[in-house]
Design a protein around this motif. Structure first.
Motif, PDB file in Angstrom:
ATOM      1  N   PRO A 103      37.524 -37.102  14.407  1.00 30.45           N
ATOM      2  CA  PRO A 103      37.111 -36.500  15.684  1.00 30.45           C
ATOM      3  C   PRO A 103      35.619 -36.272  15.759  1.00 30.45           C
ATOM      4  O   PRO A 103      34.919 -36.306  14.744  1.00 30.45           O
ATOM      5  N   VAL A 104      35.146 -36.038  16.980  1.00 32.05           N
ATOM      6  CA  VAL A 104      33.759 -35.658  17.193  1.00 32.05           C
ATOM      7  C   VAL A 104      33.606 -34.202  16.799  1.00 32.05           C
ATOM      8  O   VAL A 104      34.337 -33.340  17.286  1.00 32.05           O
ATOM      9  N   ILE A 105      32.681 -33.933  15.910  1.00 33.89           N
ATOM     10  CA  ILE A 105      32.499 -32.562  15.429  1.00 33.89           C
ATOM     11  C   ILE A 105      31.462 -31.867  16.300  1.00 33.89           C
ATOM     12  O   ILE A 105      30.391 -32.414  16.556  1.00 33.89           O
ATOM     13  N   PRO A 106      31.773 -30.661  16.775  1.00 31.78           N
ATOM     14  CA  PRO A 106      30.826 -29.949  17.648  1.00 31.78           C
ATOM     15  C   PRO A 106      29.552 -29.588  16.913  1.00 31.78           C
ATOM     16  O   PRO A 106      29.584 -29.253  15.716  1.00 31.78           O
ATOM     17  N   PRO A 107      28.417 -29.663  17.593  1.00 35.98           N
ATOM     18  CA  PRO A 107      27.133 -29.342  16.965  1.00 35.98           C
ATOM     19  C   PRO A 107      27.097 -27.964  16.325  1.00 35.98           C
ATOM     20  O   PRO A 107      26.401 -27.758  15.323  1.00 35.98           O
ATOM     21  N   TYR A 112      27.756 -28.064  12.733  1.00 33.01           N
ATOM     22  CA  TYR A 112      26.617 -28.535  11.959  1.00 33.01           C
ATOM     23  C   TYR A 112      25.585 -27.428  11.771  1.00 33.01           C
ATOM     24  O   TYR A 112      25.000 -27.280  10.698  1.00 33.01           O
ATOM     25  N   LEU A 113      25.361 -26.643  12.826  1.00 32.07           N
ATOM     26  CA  LEU A 113      24.361 -25.580  12.739  1.00 32.07           C
ATOM     27  C   LEU A 113      24.792 -24.509  11.742  1.00 32.07           C
ATOM     28  O   LEU A 113      23.974 -24.006  10.973  1.00 32.07           O
ATOM     29  N   PHE A 118      28.647 -32.807   6.894  1.00 35.36           N
ATOM     30  CA  PHE A 118      27.668 -33.765   7.400  1.00 35.36           C
ATOM     31  C   PHE A 118      28.153 -35.184   7.214  1.00 35.36           C
ATOM     32  O   PHE A 118      27.953 -36.046   8.075  1.00 35.36           O
ATOM     33  N   HIS A 173      31.266 -35.983   6.967  1.00 33.51           N
ATOM     34  CA  HIS A 173      32.553 -36.073   7.657  1.00 33.51           C
ATOM     35  C   HIS A 173      33.755 -36.297   6.742  1.00 33.51           C
ATOM     36  O   HIS A 173      34.824 -36.668   7.232  1.00 33.51           O
ATOM     37  N   LEU A 188      20.655 -32.255   9.135  1.00 38.54           N
ATOM     38  CA  LEU A 188      21.173 -31.671  10.372  1.00 38.54           C
ATOM     39  C   LEU A 188      20.847 -32.577  11.555  1.00 38.54           C
ATOM     40  O   LEU A 188      21.724 -32.892  12.366  1.00 38.54           O
ATOM     41  N   LEU A 248      23.343 -34.607  14.047  1.00 41.58           N
ATOM     42  CA  LEU A 248      23.293 -34.458  15.501  1.00 41.58           C
ATOM     43  C   LEU A 248      23.083 -35.806  16.184  1.00 41.58           C
ATOM     44  O   LEU A 248      23.548 -36.028  17.303  1.00 41.58           O
ATOM     45  N   HIS A 278      26.452 -37.287  16.276  1.00 43.64           N
ATOM     46  CA  HIS A 278      27.211 -36.632  17.340  1.00 43.64           C
ATOM     47  C   HIS A 278      26.822 -37.199  18.700  1.00 43.64           C
ATOM     48  O   HIS A 278      27.673 -37.451  19.556  1.00 43.64           O
ATOM     49  N   ARG A 333      28.417 -40.450  19.555  1.00 43.44           N
ATOM     50  CA  ARG A 333      29.853 -40.314  19.812  1.00 43.44           C
ATOM     51  C   ARG A 333      30.142 -39.815  21.221  1.00 43.44           C
ATOM     52  O   ARG A 333      31.214 -40.039  21.765  1.00 43.44           O
ATOM     53  N   HIS A 388      22.417 -38.768   4.215  1.00 39.44           N
ATOM     54  CA  HIS A 388      22.961 -37.557   3.593  1.00 39.44           C
ATOM     55  C   HIS A 388      23.017 -37.721   2.084  1.00 39.44           C
ATOM     56  O   HIS A 388      22.814 -36.768   1.335  1.00 39.44           O
TER      57      HIS A 388
END
Lengths: 100, 220
Positions: free
Chosen positions: A4-8, A11-12, A56, A58, B85, B89, B92, B95, B201
């Motif tokens: 799935p697409v991981i929400p930012p 990551y933060l 990071f 995944h 990071l 992003l 992301h 995607r 990474h």
């Protein structure tokens, strides 16, 4: 389905944890904990590495097969490291038997 | 003619040897992890050699390590973590079809990596000026300078090869950013970005271990 697409925000949060662990490892280095300094440093580094690998990179969201492939490289590394260190760590620890 | 030797379409059509696009992406991912496994062992060999010699000469390695600049290296660690990071992003962004954001984050990642290299270059220069480059002009006050030189050899080789990998990563980001800007990647065709992210990474991972093992031996 591909992972799935991981929400930012995830990551933060991981990034914040990584920075906190960086501060911790630098801080601990300036406290004399004897041999525990090395254990602490390696443990913190391993936790940071796990965060990078799982989130990071995944791996947490990947298939089981991908997880196995990711783990395999490190498995062989631990074999290399572990078996090599059995030599160096045991030097001086074994004494000759009487009569030899 | 739909024969694909340069597949830039945005239809999820897999290459002919795959049954569906999911299988192709999984195969790509597994292949990348196999490559990363070779890289783990590549750097791993250096780490094991370092572990052996540090075990043999703990005090001298600790003393030599204290010549290294923890402040610069800590800053560099933070910079690389930040670059991971921005790389995540970027992945992301592709995607969710945010092309501009993807280009922005790819360039930012490359920039952060470049700052890391700049700081590393500064570190090396300081060390050379202090006479800490093993060779004819090596200057080290203390007993057993040869062992100290051994530590510095590990330092230069391990961080140097890491820096080379980082440089390759930066060039990769530049190429990706260019193609991303040209619209090559999307929510359907994103694996090149994802896989390049894995490489980036990984370079960060190596540094995560290099930093404490080289710089934080005995600072108390």
């Amino acid at each position: 389905m591909e992972h799935p697409v991981i929400p930012p925000k995830t990551y933060l949060l991981v990034f914040a944890a990584l920075l906190a662990l960086l501060a911790l490892t630098v801080g601990l280095a300036y406290i004399d904990l004897g041999f525990f300094n090395l254990i602490a440093a390696l443990t913190i580094a391993s936790v940071k590495a796990l965060l990078v690998i799982l989130y990071f990179m995944h791996v947490r969201y990947s298939s089981d097969l991908a997880k196995i492939f990711a783990a395999a490289g490190f498995l062989w590394l631990f074999l290399l490291l572990g078996l090599t260190l059995t030599d160096y760590i045991s030097r001086g620890a074994v004494f000759p038997l009487p009569g030899f | 003619m739909t024969h694909r030797h340069h597949r830039v379409s945005h239809l999820p059509i897999p290459a002919h040897q795959f049954e569906d696009i999911e299988q192709e992406r999984e195969a790509n991912l597994l292949g990348m992890w196999v490559f990363l496994a070779t890289e783990v062992l590549f750097f791993g060999g250096l780490f094991v050699a370092y572990a052996a010699y540090r075990r043999l000469y703990p005090a001298i390695f600790a003393d030599a390590s204290r010549h290294l600049d923890v402040v610069l290296a800590s800053l560099n660690t933070a910079i690389l973590l930040c670059s991971s990071l921005t790389m995540a992003l970027a992945v992301h962004s592709v995607r969710v079809d945010k092309r501009n954001a993807m280009v922005f984050f790819l360039i930012l990642t490359a920039l952060l990596g470049s700052v890391f290299l700049g700081i590393k270059f500064t570190e090396y220069t300081h060390k050379f000026e202090a006479g800490l480059l093993p060779g004819a002009n090596f200057r080290y006050e203390g007993p057993n300078p040869q062992v100290a030189a051994l530590f510095f050899t590990f330092y230069y080789v391990m961080t140097g090869i890491h820096a080379l990998h980082l440089l390759i990563g930066i060039l990769l980001m530049g190429i990706l950013a260019f193609f991303a800007w040209r619209g090559r990647y999307s929510s359907i065709r994103y694996m090149p970005v994802e896989l390049s992210g894995l490489y980036w990474h990984f370079v960060d991972l190596v540094w995560i271990f290099l930093f404490p093992l080289l710089y934080l031996i005995d600072r108390a």
